[in-house]
Design a protein around this motif. Structure first.
Motif, PDB file in Angstrom:
ATOM      1  N   LYS A 170      99.841 -71.351  10.173  1.00  0.00           N
ATOM      2  CA  LYS A 170      99.310 -70.175   9.706  1.00  0.00           C
ATOM      3  C   LYS A 170      97.939 -70.189   9.367  1.00  0.00           C
ATOM      4  O   LYS A 170      96.961 -69.530   9.422  1.00  0.00           O
ATOM      5  N   GLY A 218     102.748 -74.811   4.183  1.00  0.00           N
ATOM      6  CA  GLY A 218     104.008 -74.821   4.750  1.00  0.00           C
ATOM      7  C   GLY A 218     104.538 -76.218   5.002  1.00  0.00           C
ATOM      8  O   GLY A 218     105.285 -76.649   5.246  1.00  0.00           O
ATOM      9  N   ASP A 258     102.708 -75.201   8.865  1.00  0.00           N
ATOM     10  CA  ASP A 258     103.427 -74.164   9.763  1.00  0.00           C
ATOM     11  C   ASP A 258     102.560 -73.421  10.609  1.00  0.00           C
ATOM     12  O   ASP A 258     102.879 -72.473  11.406  1.00  0.00           O
TER      13      ASP A 258
END
Length: 333
Positions: A263, A193, A261
């Protein structure tokens, strides 16, 4: 192959045209001969141009072939089934107001001020230690496969409370300028990300270059510029005897799990006990200036008289791991 045939026809055309005109009984006027020659030659030329356009391969950005002065990867044979390599370059602390850090770091993540103050008791009140890394990845390999060297740089934000437990330290790395054309590196970062920007670097094959005739000893320069956007980052550092921040602080934040991000997390273990940097060998204290125009900053910032280290370290990297698996992480020893 088709273009080759057309090239041969164009080269042979004057001879073939002359033979045809000489031996063909109906082509006995000079005007007819000239018209036939011009018409047939132009026809072949048009077909050749059209075929070149149709069969041409779109241009692609390719990596320059260059030689680095970086030291060899000392742990490749020790960890053949892991991603390993060396990171050579400059790391420095960029003090910014804690209020600015709070605006830049996503609001859902806390900032562990007590964690960095435990390592830096005298760090100025109301300030936060953002980090700049200007690095050259060298001899990165795993399972016997080695990729080309590449450079990268960006501003990172350590001591972030990603999991909300008030304890585990993570490093947020939202953006990176990376060597243009190195698709493996660019995609690898983007999969987290990260905002990745294909960039040109000076120097192109090393972590920094000497500045000739500088007033200060050991002065080096590094810069990166996005090929398509406004993003850029440059550093100018010289040797210093001052130790503004202890080595333990650098060991801590460079080894914090990194995310963009949230994740997945990247677990890059920087080793300070190899032949590259054991007992502080090859580690130099530096002081200088950093200019950066890169997300999440809205405009260019300049930091003067910032302190850091110029060093080369080996690393082991574990990619795309669950961030939850690092709950309770404080440092890697």
């Amino acid at each position: 192959m088709w273009n080759t045939y057309l090239d041969v026809a164009l080269l042979s055309h004057p001879i073939l045209a002359f033979i045809s005109i000489t031996h063909h009984p109906k082509m006995n006027s000079k005007t007819t001969n000239l018209q036939y020659f011009i018409f047939s030659f132009i026809s072949l030329l048009v077909i050749r141009c059209l075929s070149s356009t149709y069969y041409s391969v779109p241009p692609q950005y390719t990596l320059d072939v260059c030689t680095s002065v970086d030291q060899p990867n000392p742990i490749a044979t020790l960890f053949p089934n892991n991603a390993t390599g060396t990171l050579n370059g400059t790391i420095a602390v960029l003090p910014i107001p804690l209020t600015l850090a709070r605006k830049l770091i996503p609001s859902q993540y806390g900032i562990l001020e007590h964690a960095y103050r435990a390592l830096l008791p005298s760090f100025p009140e109301g300030m936060y230690p953002a980090i700049v890394q200007a690095m050259h990845d060298h001899e990165v390999q795993a399972f016997g496969y080695k990729i080309e060297d590449f450079s990268r740089t960006g501003v990172e934000f350590p001591f972030v409370d990603l999991l909300g437990d008030g304890y585990s330290s993570f490093k947020w790395a939202p953006s990176l300028l990376m060597t243009a054309g190195h698709e493996i590196a660019l995609k690898g970062a983007a999969d987290y990300g990260t905002n990745t920007f294909a960039a040109s670097f000076d120097p192109g094959c090393d972590a920094y270059r000497p500045v000739p005739n500088s007033k200060n000893p050991g002065t080096t320069y590094f810069s990166a510029s996005s090929l398509e956007g406004r993003e850029s980052l440059s550093t100018l550092f010289s040797l210093t005897e001052e130790e503004m921040y202890p080595l333990s602080f650098f060991k801590n934040f460079t080894n914090q799990p990194t995310f963009a991000d949230g994740k997945t997390c990247d677990n890059m273990i920087r080793l300070f006990n190899t032949t590259l940097s054991s007992a502080e060998k090859g580690i130099e204290r530096v002081k200088g200036t950093v200019r950066a125009d890169i997300h999440p900053f809205a405009k260019e910032h300049e930091w003067r008289n910032v302190y850091g280290l110029r060093l080369d370290t080996a690393f082991i990297e574990n990619n795309y791991l669950s961030c939850e698996s690092f709950r309770g992480y404080t440092s890697h020893e």
